[in-house]
Scaffold this motif. Sequence first.
Motif, PDB file in Angstrom:
ATOM      1  N   ASP A  79       0.696  -1.211  -0.013  1.00 54.14           N
ATOM      2  CA  ASP A  79      -0.099   0.055   0.052  1.00 54.14           C
ATOM      3  C   ASP A  79       0.853   1.408  -0.032  1.00 54.14           C
ATOM      4  OD1 ASP A  79      -0.823   0.525   3.560  1.00 54.14           O
ATOM      5  OD2 ASP A  79       0.647  -0.655   2.645  1.00 54.14           O
ATOM      6  N   ARG A  80       2.029   1.319   0.223  1.00 53.35           N
ATOM      7  CA  ARG A  80       2.951   2.186   0.599  1.00 53.35           C
ATOM      8  C   ARG A  80       4.429   2.163  -0.233  1.00 53.35           C
ATOM      9  NH1 ARG A  80       4.728   3.454   4.784  1.00 53.35           N
ATOM     10  NH2 ARG A  80       4.416   1.684   6.132  1.00 53.35           N
ATOM     11  N   PHE A  81       4.897   0.909  -0.396  1.00 58.82           N
ATOM     12  CA  PHE A  81       6.367   0.718  -0.808  1.00 58.82           C
ATOM     13  C   PHE A  81       5.876  -0.021  -2.279  1.00 58.82           C
ATOM     14  CE2 PHE A  81       9.124   0.520   2.797  1.00 58.82           C
ATOM     15  CZ  PHE A  81       8.257   0.878   3.744  1.00 58.82           C
ATOM     16  N   SER A  82       6.822   0.422  -3.151  1.00 57.89           N
ATOM     17  CA  SER A  82       6.938  -0.092  -4.450  1.00 57.89           C
ATOM     18  C   SER A  82       8.380  -0.156  -4.649  1.00 57.89           C
ATOM     19  CB  SER A  82       6.171   0.778  -5.532  1.00 57.89           C
ATOM     20  OG  SER A  82       6.826   1.930  -5.457  1.00 57.89           O
ATOM     21  N   ALA A  83       8.559  -1.019  -5.650  1.00 56.15           N
ATOM     22  CA  ALA A  83      10.196  -1.228  -6.298  1.00 56.15           C
ATOM     23  C   ALA A  83       9.954  -1.594  -7.637  1.00 56.15           C
ATOM     24  CB  ALA A  83      10.898  -2.162  -5.582  1.00 56.15           C
ATOM     25  N   GLU A  84      11.176  -1.165  -8.540  1.00 61.92           N
ATOM     26  CA  GLU A  84      11.259  -1.681  -9.843  1.00 61.92           C
ATOM     27  C   GLU A  84      12.480  -1.971 -10.196  1.00 61.92           C
ATOM     28  OE1 GLU A  84       9.195   1.571 -12.035  1.00 61.92           O
ATOM     29  OE2 GLU A  84      10.966   2.678 -11.893  1.00 61.92           O
ATOM     30  N   ARG A  85      12.824  -2.678 -11.175  1.00 63.38           N
ATOM     31  CA  ARG A  85      13.974  -2.923 -11.908  1.00 63.38           C
ATOM     32  C   ARG A  85      13.983  -2.835 -13.512  1.00 63.38           C
ATOM     33  NH1 ARG A  85      18.317  -8.090 -10.930  1.00 63.38           N
ATOM     34  NH2 ARG A  85      20.026  -6.954 -11.177  1.00 63.38           N
ATOM     35  N   LEU A  86      13.759  -1.951 -14.022  1.00 66.07           N
ATOM     36  CA  LEU A  86      13.067  -2.012 -15.310  1.00 66.07           C
ATOM     37  C   LEU A  86      14.185  -2.604 -16.287  1.00 66.07           C
ATOM     38  CD1 LEU A  86      11.617   1.493 -15.485  1.00 66.07           C
ATOM     39  CD2 LEU A  86      10.416  -0.722 -15.079  1.00 66.07           C
ATOM     40  N   LYS A  87      15.257  -2.439 -16.122  1.00 68.75           N
ATOM     41  CA  LYS A  87      16.329  -3.088 -17.329  1.00 68.75           C
ATOM     42  C   LYS A  87      17.086  -4.367 -16.680  1.00 68.75           C
ATOM     43  CE  LYS A  87      16.516   1.224 -19.860  1.00 68.75           C
ATOM     44  NZ  LYS A  87      17.393   2.339 -20.553  1.00 68.75           N
ATOM     45  N   GLY A  88      16.787  -4.684 -15.614  1.00 70.27           N
ATOM     46  CA  GLY A  88      17.673  -5.513 -14.860  1.00 70.27           C
ATOM     47  C   GLY A  88      18.753  -5.510 -14.467  1.00 70.27           C
ATOM     48  N   VAL A  89      19.045  -4.186 -14.268  1.00 69.76           N
ATOM     49  CA  VAL A  89      20.429  -3.623 -13.649  1.00 69.76           C
ATOM     50  C   VAL A  89      20.020  -2.876 -12.359  1.00 69.76           C
ATOM     51  CG1 VAL A  89      22.545  -2.314 -13.933  1.00 69.76           C
ATOM     52  CG2 VAL A  89      21.449  -3.460 -15.899  1.00 69.76           C
ATOM     53  N   ASP A  90      20.010  -1.615 -12.358  1.00 70.50           N
ATOM     54  CA  ASP A  90      19.754  -0.955 -11.232  1.00 70.50           C
ATOM     55  C   ASP A  90      18.220  -0.916 -10.966  1.00 70.50           C
ATOM     56  OD1 ASP A  90      19.858   2.558 -12.403  1.00 70.50           O
ATOM     57  OD2 ASP A  90      19.020   0.587 -13.355  1.00 70.50           O
ATOM     58  N   SER A  91      18.042  -0.629  -9.699  1.00 70.46           N
ATOM     59  CA  SER A  91      16.597  -0.688  -8.944  1.00 70.46           C
ATOM     60  C   SER A  91      16.547   0.499  -8.133  1.00 70.46           C
ATOM     61  CB  SER A  91      16.635  -1.891  -8.207  1.00 70.46           C
ATOM     62  OG  SER A  91      15.386  -2.319  -7.359  1.00 70.46           O
ATOM     63  N   THR A  92      15.036   0.730  -7.970  1.00 67.29           N
ATOM     64  CA  THR A  92      14.717   2.089  -7.258  1.00 67.29           C
ATOM     65  C   THR A  92      13.563   1.524  -6.176  1.00 67.29           C
ATOM     66  OG1 THR A  92      14.974   3.401  -8.980  1.00 67.29           O
ATOM     67  CG2 THR A  92      13.625   4.127  -7.270  1.00 67.29           C
TER      68      THR A  92
END
Lengths: 116, 115
Positions: free
Chosen positions: A63-76
């Motif tokens: 509900d408050r956290f999200s994460a992504e690693r769009l190109k399979g390298v760095d992540s947010t």
Amino acid sequence: EAGVAQSPRYKIIEKRQSVAFWCNPISGHATLYWYQQILGQGPKLLIQFQNNGVVDDSQLPKDRFSAERLKGVDSTLKIQPAKLEDSAVYLCASRHIAGGSTGELFFGEGSRLTVL
Amino acid sequence: AQSVAQPEDQVNVAEGNPLTVKCTYSVSGNPYLFWYVQYPNRGLQFLLKYITGDNLVKGSYGFEAEFNKSQTSFHLKKPSALVSDSALYFCAVRDMSGGYNKLIFGAGTRLAVHP
């Protein structure tokens, strides 16, 4: 060999504000983890990526956290809106798939979040 | 579910004396166990791991750990402590639930080595 890079190292925000943390894993490491370490506790896994796909997010407060690693390298990793109990160190780790299932994790220095 | 327990919040030892930091585990199947160290304002650094084979595992900075299956323990040891060993130590166990490798950590033990 460069280690796991994280930024920012420190962040202070008011509750209900948003924050984002960035992680660049060791080159070639397909697996990336975000752990939350609350003061006085051991690290707790929030989310695990294999390349750019999520393989475990069972402990992520979605509900408050999200994460992504769009190109399979760095992540947010993003928190929106932040709560007081989100004050913690957010640790990013990576692992080379060639290490097999027994390979160790390599950790960054962490991002310390203080929510006021 | 896999888990580890570190029964001591803090261990105090004099420089030059042997040190032990305790860890017990609860797993289904073969245990894959790890020790990490964390210095102030730093990330976790890998010390050593037990996968199979010799029950005494040697690692970085002169540390070793003894795997004891009957006591379900994996205690970290060093024959002669240094002041610079003062840090937070974490025991961890591999968890393969869901088919993917992750580590489950204990709560940590603070080691204080006094001159």
